[in-house]
Design an enzyme around this catalytic site. Structure first.
Site, PDB file in Angstrom:
ATOM      1  CG  MET A  57      -1.984  -1.050   1.340  1.00  0.00           C
ATOM      2  SD  MET A  57      -2.906  -1.170  -0.177  1.00  0.00           S
ATOM      3  CE  MET A  57      -3.728   0.504  -0.324  1.00  0.00           C
ATOM      4  CB  SER A  83       6.330   0.288   2.133  1.00  0.00           C
ATOM      5  OG  SER A  83       4.943   0.097   1.524  1.00  0.00           O
ATOM      6  CB  CYS A  84       2.023   2.281   3.089  1.00  0.00           C
ATOM      7  SG  CYS A  84       1.788   0.582   4.197  1.00  0.00           S
ATOM      8  CD  GLU A  85      -0.818   5.992   7.931  1.00  0.00           C
ATOM      9  OE1 GLU A  85      -1.235   5.826   9.072  1.00  0.00           O
ATOM     10  OE2 GLU A  85      -0.864   7.204   7.376  1.00  0.00           O
ATOM     11  NE  ARG A 123       8.385  -1.356   4.223  1.00  0.00           N
ATOM     12  CZ  ARG A 123       8.700  -2.652   4.212  1.00  0.00           C
ATOM     13  NH1 ARG A 123       9.739  -2.812   5.018  1.00  0.00           N
ATOM     14  NH2 ARG A 123       8.468  -3.435   3.047  1.00  0.00           N
TER      15      ARG A 123
END
EC number: 2.3.2.27
Length: 574
Positions: free
Chosen positions: A284, A378-380, A382
């Site tokens: 994501m 990557s996304c928040e 992670r």
């Protein structure tokens, strides 16, 4: 190739003032030895020419077709026997190769300082020229070449590829375009270049790895692919036939700005009971992973009240050049924009207190910087999972350093939490294997976040952004909770007795008992270890098997430690 017979070649490589006019092919063994001995005497002190000559003489005397002169720090080569067919001169310090060489079918020159290649032998089948950082172009490739490895050079273009080529590995160069791909090609590894588009794929292709480029589109995929990696590109859509690849195929599409519509469509299609396609790994994205970092001290002070920022900034300026400091700065900025940071009361104060502990301990800071190194890719979510891991790192460090020496109950509680998290990781790992469309980060975080309250996980964030795409169901969570509690009841004390922080506490608070346990362990190993390993191998019919012996030895060692440390733990906790 033609026989080597030009005088300049011998002068440049051998340093001889006079040399026979006969071709190398016609020279007797004595002449070869004389030339090589002279070449050896004229080498630099860092070159291992004596060993090279020894290997050359053996090769000449035995007519061995394979010659290995790797790892000798050679800066030049002497004339080579014409009968050799495979030459390995990798990991030396060569800056050029002779224009003439034997009729080679295999050549390994990786790990040198080459900036140009001569005309290559026409019979060459396999060529490895990787890790020559100054090499920016290649000559025409031999017509029968089957394997080309040119990884991590500075190539900007490629020549025409021969129709016989089946393996092409050119990661880590500066390529912006590829030539037409041969119809027999089976492996294409071209990650880490500057490609914006790819040529049409041959149907023979089995392995396609094109991550870390600038690709905006992907053409129709060969139907027999076994591995596809298009991670970290600029793809907003995917070829329709990606879901019809074989079920055994691994597909990585993470790190691309794929639209929500594309991700939802893939999730819907891969969740169908009738789906028999590949397992697809994605991530994501919230569009922030490529943002620039700011100075470390600035990122740290932002977590503190204004009246403390000046002092904090001065302290953290000293850490600006420590390893992973830049990525740690980016992590802190990303952490401030997570769901937990926005919605959890006291979160900012919690982070500030943690940063104060990092500033006071170089070891803890080094560990934490390393844990956070990849968190912003990557996304928040992670970032949120990394924050969980950082809090675990802090607590384990504090336990090892003595924070719980006088509070066994608190140490047991911490141990239980670490045990539960370890079991949840096992459960998440198994869950990932069952999903066809999966972001591993979301799966791991989902189990921790959704069970944080029920399992009393103090290190886990209470909210995550993308739980909906994790694939973790309510039934998965109920099953996981039950499994954790069951395994805790049956396994925790054995696990705790082997836990490193508990051993650190015992060494400080129960020094005599610890010393006795260690003595008991070594006595048992000295008197019983060999026989127990032999008995285990005999029982399984694997006597004399080196691999089985290593495995049996590790099992006996663990059983011994389990028995002794469990007894010590029971005594101390009684």
């Amino acid at each position: 190739m033609k026989p080597i017979n030009n005088h300049s070649f011998f002068r440049s490589l051998c340093g001889l003032s006079c040399i026979s006019r006969l071709s190398v092919e016609e020279q007797c063994t004595r002449d070869y030895h004389r030339i090589w001995d002279d070449w050896a005497r004229e080498g630099t002190t860092t070159e291992n020419r004596i060993q090279a000559v020894r290997l050359l003489k053996i090769c000449l005397d035995t007519r061995e077709p394979v010659l290995n002169l790797s790892l000798l720090k050679l800066r030049s080569l002497p004339p080579l026997p014409l009968h050799i067919r495979e030459l390995n001169i990798s990991n030396n310090e060569l800056i050029s190769l002779p224009e003439n060489s034997p009729l080679l079918t295999e050549l390994h020159v990786n790990g040198n300082n080459l900036n140009i290649l001569p005309t290559l032998p026409s019979q060459l089948i396999k060529l490895n020229i990787s890790f020559n950082r100054n090499l920016s172009c290649l000559p025409s490739l031999p017509p029968y070449l089957q394997s080309l490895s040119a990884r991590f050079n500075s190539l900007e273009t490629l020549p025409e590829l021969p129709s016989t080529l089946t393996i092409l590995r050119i990661e880590g160069n500066r390529l912006t375009v590829l030539p037409e791909l041969p119809h027999r090609l089976q492996e294409l590894f071209v990650s880490g270049n500057r490609l914006q588009e790819l040529p049409e794929f041959p149907q023979s292709l089995k392995y396609l790895k094109v991550g870390e480029n600038q690709l905006r589109r992907l053409s129709r995929l060969p139907q027999e692919l076994l591995a596809l990696d298009v991670s970290n590109n600029l793809l907003t859509s995917l070829p329709e036939n990606i879901i019809t690849l074989p079920i055994c195929t691994n597909v990585n599409i993470s790190g691309n700005p794929l639209s929500t519509h594309v991700l939802q469509s893939l999730q819907r299609l891969t969740s169908s009971p009738d789906y028999h396609g590949p397992q697809i790994y994605f991530s994501m994205s919230d569009g922030q992973q490529n943002t620039l970092h700011r100075p470390l001290a600035d990122a740290v002070t932002a977590w503190f009240p204004e009246n403390k920022q000046s002092d904090v900034s001065q302290i953290w300026h000293a850490f600006e050049h420590e390893e992973h400091a830049n990525t740690f700065s980016a992590f802190l900025d990303r952490l401030s924009d997570t769901v937990s940071a926005r919605n959890t009361s006291g979160f900012r104060e919690q982070v500030a207190a943690w940063l104060e502990k990092l500033s006071a301990s170089a070891e803890l800071r080094q560990q934490s910087f390393a844990v956070a190194a990849d968190a912003t890719e990557s996304c928040e979510d992670r970032v949120a999972l990394t924050w969980n891991n950082l809090r675990k790192t802090l607590l384990v460090h504090q336990a090892s350093e003595g924070l719980f020496d006088n509070d066994t109950g608190a140490l047991l509680s911490l141990g239980r939490e670490m045990f539960r998290l370890e079991i949840l990781e096992d459960i998440a790992r198994d869950k990932v294997r069952t999903l066809h469309f999966v972001d591993e980060i979301e799966v791991y975080l989902a189990f921790q976040t959704m069970l944080a309250e029920k399992l009393q996980l103090s290190t886990a964030v209470k909210e995550m952004r993308f739980y909906g795409v994790s694939g973790v169901t309510a039934n998965d969570l109920r099953t996981a909770e039950a499994m954790v509690r069951s395994r805790e009841e049956n396994e925790f004390t054995d696990w705790f007795s082997l836990w490193g922080p508990w051993h650190a506490v015992l060494k400080r608070t129960e020094a005599d008992r610890w010393a006795q346990a260690e003595e008991q362990k070594y006595e048992m190993l000295e008197n019983e270890y060999s026989q127990r390993v032999a008995d285990r191998l005999k029982a399984s019919g694997l006597s004399g098997d080196a691999d089985a012996e290593r495995e049996a030895g590790a099992q006996v060692m663990r059983e011994t430690e389990q028995q002794i440390y469990r007894q010590l733990t029971d005594e101390v906790l009684a």
